[in-house]
Design a protein around this motif. Sequence first.
Motif, PDB file in Angstrom:
ATOM      1  N   LYS A   5      37.546  59.421  45.661  1.00 44.45           N
ATOM      2  CA  LYS A   5      38.602  60.268  45.116  1.00 44.45           C
ATOM      3  C   LYS A   5      38.232  61.751  45.273  1.00 44.45           C
ATOM      4  O   LYS A   5      37.173  62.177  44.817  1.00 44.45           O
ATOM      5  CB  LYS A   5      38.831  59.961  43.630  1.00 44.45           C
ATOM      6  CG  LYS A   5      39.319  58.544  43.350  1.00 44.45           C
ATOM      7  CD  LYS A   5      39.546  58.348  41.866  1.00 44.45           C
ATOM      8  CE  LYS A   5      40.124  56.971  41.560  1.00 44.45           C
ATOM      9  NZ  LYS A   5      39.183  55.889  41.855  1.00 44.45           N
ATOM     10  N   TYR A  31      44.008  63.725  45.512  1.00 54.95           N
ATOM     11  CA  TYR A  31      44.821  64.249  44.418  1.00 54.95           C
ATOM     12  C   TYR A  31      44.969  65.760  44.619  1.00 54.95           C
ATOM     13  O   TYR A  31      44.124  66.404  45.231  1.00 54.95           O
ATOM     14  CB  TYR A  31      44.174  63.962  43.064  1.00 54.95           C
ATOM     15  CG  TYR A  31      44.032  62.486  42.763  1.00 54.95           C
ATOM     16  CD1 TYR A  31      44.998  61.816  42.038  1.00 54.95           C
ATOM     17  CD2 TYR A  31      42.924  61.776  43.225  1.00 54.95           C
ATOM     18  CE1 TYR A  31      44.866  60.445  41.768  1.00 54.95           C
ATOM     19  CE2 TYR A  31      42.788  60.415  42.967  1.00 54.95           C
ATOM     20  CZ  TYR A  31      43.763  59.760  42.231  1.00 54.95           C
ATOM     21  OH  TYR A  31      43.635  58.419  41.984  1.00 54.95           O
ATOM     22  N   GLN A  41      42.613  69.189  33.952  1.00 57.50           N
ATOM     23  CA  GLN A  41      43.198  67.980  33.380  1.00 57.50           C
ATOM     24  C   GLN A  41      42.909  66.772  34.261  1.00 57.50           C
ATOM     25  O   GLN A  41      42.544  65.707  33.779  1.00 57.50           O
ATOM     26  CB  GLN A  41      44.710  68.159  33.213  1.00 57.50           C
ATOM     27  CG  GLN A  41      45.383  67.027  32.443  1.00 57.50           C
ATOM     28  CD  GLN A  41      44.870  66.892  31.020  1.00 57.50           C
ATOM     29  OE1 GLN A  41      44.700  67.895  30.312  1.00 57.50           O
ATOM     30  NE2 GLN A  41      44.621  65.665  30.586  1.00 57.50           N
ATOM     31  N   MET A  42      43.039  66.952  35.571  1.00 56.70           N
ATOM     32  CA  MET A  42      42.734  65.848  36.490  1.00 56.70           C
ATOM     33  C   MET A  42      41.245  65.516  36.482  1.00 56.70           C
ATOM     34  O   MET A  42      40.866  64.346  36.556  1.00 56.70           O
ATOM     35  CB  MET A  42      43.189  66.212  37.911  1.00 56.70           C
ATOM     36  CG  MET A  42      44.683  66.192  38.098  1.00 56.70           C
ATOM     37  SD  MET A  42      45.156  66.308  39.841  1.00 56.70           S
ATOM     38  CE  MET A  42      46.935  66.123  39.707  1.00 56.70           C
ATOM     39  N   LYS A  44      39.332  65.734  34.011  1.00 63.08           N
ATOM     40  CA  LYS A  44      39.097  65.008  32.760  1.00 63.08           C
ATOM     41  C   LYS A  44      39.532  63.555  32.858  1.00 63.08           C
ATOM     42  O   LYS A  44      38.875  62.659  32.312  1.00 63.08           O
ATOM     43  CB  LYS A  44      39.852  65.696  31.616  1.00 63.08           C
ATOM     44  CG  LYS A  44      39.668  65.046  30.264  1.00 63.08           C
ATOM     45  CD  LYS A  44      40.438  65.809  29.193  1.00 63.08           C
ATOM     46  CE  LYS A  44      40.287  65.150  27.826  1.00 63.08           C
ATOM     47  NZ  LYS A  44      41.064  65.884  26.780  1.00 63.08           N
ATOM     48  N   ASN A  45      40.606  63.299  33.588  1.00 58.41           N
ATOM     49  CA  ASN A  45      41.203  61.958  33.618  1.00 58.41           C
ATOM     50  C   ASN A  45      40.756  61.083  34.778  1.00 58.41           C
ATOM     51  O   ASN A  45      40.952  59.868  34.758  1.00 58.41           O
ATOM     52  CB  ASN A  45      42.731  62.074  33.653  1.00 58.41           C
ATOM     53  CG  ASN A  45      43.304  62.706  32.391  1.00 58.41           C
ATOM     54  OD1 ASN A  45      42.716  62.601  31.314  1.00 58.41           O
ATOM     55  ND2 ASN A  45      44.435  63.369  32.525  1.00 58.41           N
ATOM     56  N   LEU A  46      40.158  61.690  35.811  1.00 60.00           N
ATOM     57  CA  LEU A  46      39.799  60.943  37.012  1.00 60.00           C
ATOM     58  C   LEU A  46      38.289  60.965  37.236  1.00 60.00           C
ATOM     59  O   LEU A  46      37.624  61.937  36.883  1.00 60.00           O
ATOM     60  CB  LEU A  46      40.485  61.542  38.245  1.00 60.00           C
ATOM     61  CG  LEU A  46      42.012  61.538  38.268  1.00 60.00           C
ATOM     62  CD1 LEU A  46      42.514  62.412  39.412  1.00 60.00           C
ATOM     63  CD2 LEU A  46      42.542  60.117  38.419  1.00 60.00           C
ATOM     64  N   LYS A  47      37.782  59.916  37.830  1.00 55.49           N
ATOM     65  CA  LYS A  47      36.384  59.883  38.241  1.00 55.49           C
ATOM     66  C   LYS A  47      36.323  60.358  39.687  1.00 55.49           C
ATOM     67  O   LYS A  47      36.451  59.584  40.632  1.00 55.49           O
ATOM     68  CB  LYS A  47      35.803  58.472  38.105  1.00 55.49           C
ATOM     69  CG  LYS A  47      34.301  58.417  38.377  1.00 55.49           C
ATOM     70  CD  LYS A  47      33.747  57.037  38.151  1.00 55.49           C
ATOM     71  CE  LYS A  47      32.239  57.016  38.416  1.00 55.49           C
ATOM     72  NZ  LYS A  47      31.668  55.662  38.217  1.00 55.49           N
TER      73      LYS A  47
END
Length: 235
Positions: A5, A31, A41-42, A44-47
Amino acid sequence: MDRIKILIVDDEPSLRQVIKAYLEKNEYCVYEAESGKGALQMFKNLKLSLIILDLMLPDISGEEVCQTIRRTSEVPILMLTAKSSEDDLVYGLQIGADDYLVKPFSPRELMARVMSLLRRTKNSENTDRGKTMSFNKSFLSIDPERYEVKLGGTAVSLTPIEFKLLEILAKYPKRVFGRSELVNLIQGDDFEGMDRTIDVHIKNIRQKIGDDPKTPTFIATVYGIGYKFQVDSDE
C-alpha cells in the motif's frame, strides 16, 4: 498475499494520476490525498508501506505532515519538492524524509526510488541480520533482528536509513567509511544523490543517541573522508 500500500500526497491531480498509473502498473495498491489533513487521516487508518509526500500542500505543510508521522512511525517517506537548493533538500532529510525527488522528475526515476525504499524495508524485516550489538557497558544496544536501538534501556526511534547507517558503522568498529561508500551501501549504486545527505543522517543519529559531535563517544568524523564507529563491542 497483501498488496503493498502506497499513499500519494500531492495537491496536483494530474501529477497524482501519472504517479498512480505507474505504481498500479507495478501492482501496488495506491491511495491518494490532496491535503495534509487527508494524508494524516489515511496514515492513521491504513497500514502503509510507503508515503510519497509533496512538501507544498494547501493546508498543513508537508514538513509538518512528515514530522507528525515520524513521531509514531518509521514508514519510508519519499519527499517531492519544487525547491532544488541543497539546503532545502537537507532540511527535508533532517525532519525525517528517507529520500527526495526534485520536480520535475521522470516516472522512471520515481519508480527506481520507490523500489529501492521498499526493497530496503523488506530486507530489514525479513533477513536474519545477526545478534544484538552492545557498546559502552551496554549503554547503547543495536538489535538488527528486532530493528531496535536502545540508549540506557530506552528505545530510540530511528528512520530506516538512520538504522541501517548506524548498523553498518557499528558492525565494523574503527573502520573508516567514505561518504560515497555509505551512500552506495544504503541507497544502492543507482542512487544519484548528494554525499551531504550522509552528513544529515549522521547528525540526526547523533542527536538521537546523545552523541556530541565535538567529543563523540560513538560516531567520529574522519575529516575529508567520512565516518567511523569508534567504540568496540562489549563482547
